[in-house]
Design a protein around this motif. Structure first.
Motif, PDB file in Angstrom:
ATOM      1  N   LEU A  25      14.262 -22.877  -7.072  1.00 44.01           N
ATOM      2  CA  LEU A  25      12.915 -22.688  -6.148  1.00 44.01           C
ATOM      3  C   LEU A  25      13.246 -21.365  -5.308  1.00 44.01           C
ATOM      4  N   MET A  26      13.483 -20.578  -4.954  1.00 41.00           N
ATOM      5  CA  MET A  26      13.373 -19.483  -4.484  1.00 41.00           C
ATOM      6  C   MET A  26      13.229 -18.379  -5.026  1.00 41.00           C
ATOM      7  N   ARG A  27      12.957 -18.680  -6.740  1.00 40.47           N
ATOM      8  CA  ARG A  27      12.068 -17.768  -7.155  1.00 40.47           C
ATOM      9  C   ARG A  27      10.696 -18.572  -7.342  1.00 40.47           C
ATOM     10  N   ASP A  28      10.067 -20.049  -7.215  1.00 39.99           N
ATOM     11  CA  ASP A  28       8.908 -20.179  -6.745  1.00 39.99           C
ATOM     12  C   ASP A  28       8.498 -19.369  -6.049  1.00 39.99           C
ATOM     13  N   VAL A  29       9.072 -19.227  -4.503  1.00 35.94           N
ATOM     14  CA  VAL A  29       8.516 -18.565  -3.295  1.00 35.94           C
ATOM     15  C   VAL A  29       8.940 -17.694  -3.275  1.00 35.94           C
ATOM     16  N   ILE A  30       9.459 -16.350  -3.903  1.00 37.69           N
ATOM     17  CA  ILE A  30       8.968 -15.152  -4.001  1.00 37.69           C
ATOM     18  C   ILE A  30       8.087 -14.721  -4.454  1.00 37.69           C
ATOM     19  N   VAL A  31       7.674 -15.804  -5.585  1.00 38.97           N
ATOM     20  CA  VAL A  31       6.370 -15.273  -6.706  1.00 38.97           C
ATOM     21  C   VAL A  31       5.224 -16.220  -5.969  1.00 38.97           C
ATOM     22  N   GLN A  32       5.608 -17.536  -5.282  1.00 39.47           N
ATOM     23  CA  GLN A  32       4.261 -17.594  -4.321  1.00 39.47           C
ATOM     24  C   GLN A  32       4.006 -16.253  -3.177  1.00 39.47           C
ATOM     25  N   LEU A  33       4.722 -15.603  -2.955  1.00 43.92           N
ATOM     26  CA  LEU A  33       4.570 -15.098  -1.100  1.00 43.92           C
ATOM     27  C   LEU A  33       4.273 -13.756  -2.132  1.00 43.92           C
ATOM     28  N   ASP A  34       4.514 -13.261  -2.727  1.00 40.85           N
ATOM     29  CA  ASP A  34       3.485 -12.003  -3.667  1.00 40.85           C
ATOM     30  C   ASP A  34       2.778 -12.332  -4.346  1.00 40.85           C
ATOM     31  N   GLU A  35       2.208 -13.247  -4.388  1.00 40.98           N
ATOM     32  CA  GLU A  35       1.092 -13.426  -5.186  1.00 40.98           C
ATOM     33  C   GLU A  35      -0.113 -13.865  -3.526  1.00 40.98           C
ATOM     34  N   MET A  36       0.882 -14.311  -2.543  1.00 40.51           N
ATOM     35  CA  MET A  36      -0.426 -14.608  -0.977  1.00 40.51           C
ATOM     36  C   MET A  36      -0.470 -13.160  -0.737  1.00 40.51           C
ATOM     37  N   ILE A  37       0.404 -11.716  -1.049  1.00 37.90           N
ATOM     38  CA  ILE A  37       0.495 -10.874  -0.230  1.00 37.90           C
ATOM     39  C   ILE A  37      -1.087 -10.012  -0.412  1.00 37.90           C
ATOM     40  N   GLN A  38      -1.140 -10.573  -1.925  1.00 36.77           N
ATOM     41  CA  GLN A  38      -0.891  -9.820  -2.560  1.00 36.77           C
ATOM     42  C   GLN A  38      -3.439 -10.228  -2.265  1.00 36.77           C
TER      43      GLN A  38
END
Length: 143
Positions: A77-90
């Motif tokens: 779940l933490m990995r999913d949060v990190i990946v989605q947050l990075d995608e959102m920031i970009q």
């Protein structure tokens, strides 16, 4: 040679800061008997499982739960949060410091998992879209 069944009796006893002597007394066992149960050298009967669960104020199945299973779920779940947050920031074209990204990741993880029990964590799908406005506002504040 019989296979040992791993259990969490010692873990729960120690979490409650109970000595083997105290717990053994509550269960009507000798310290040697309790030690053998904790090590899996003696089998736990159904009655004993129920007694232990009551003493620890847990559900009986928790005596045998593999803690690494929940850890793996939480890491995924933490990995999913990190990946989605990075995608959102970009996607939003904002810039955050490493500290802001780290703090935001932790906060979003907490918001996503708050109040979920282990069964709900297993089935939980991370979707940070609902936090996009908050992330965008943070990006504007730091920009």
């Amino acid at each position: 040679m019989s296979p040992k069944v791993p259990n969490n009796v010692a873990k729960f006893r120690k979490a409650l800061k109970l000595s083997q002597d105290t717990l053994a007394g509550r269960l009507g066992l000798s310290v040697t008997q309790l030690s053998r149960l904790e090590r899996g050298a003696s089998s736990l009967t159904q009655d004993r499982i129920v007694e232990l669960a009551k003493a620890f104020e847990i559900e009986p199945h928790e005596l045998f739960r593999d803690a690494s299973f929940k850890e793996k779920i939480e890491l995924n779940l933490m990995r999913d949060v990190i990946v989605q947050l990075d995608e959102m920031i970009q996607r939003l074209g904002i810039s955050l410091t490493s500290t802001q990204r780290g703090d935001l990741t932790i906060e979003l993880y907490r918001l996503e998992t708050e109040g979920l029990d282990e069964a709900q964590l297993v089935d939980h799908s991370v979707n940070l879209k609902k936090f996009e406005g908050m992330v965008k506002a943070l990006g504007h504040l730091s920009g």
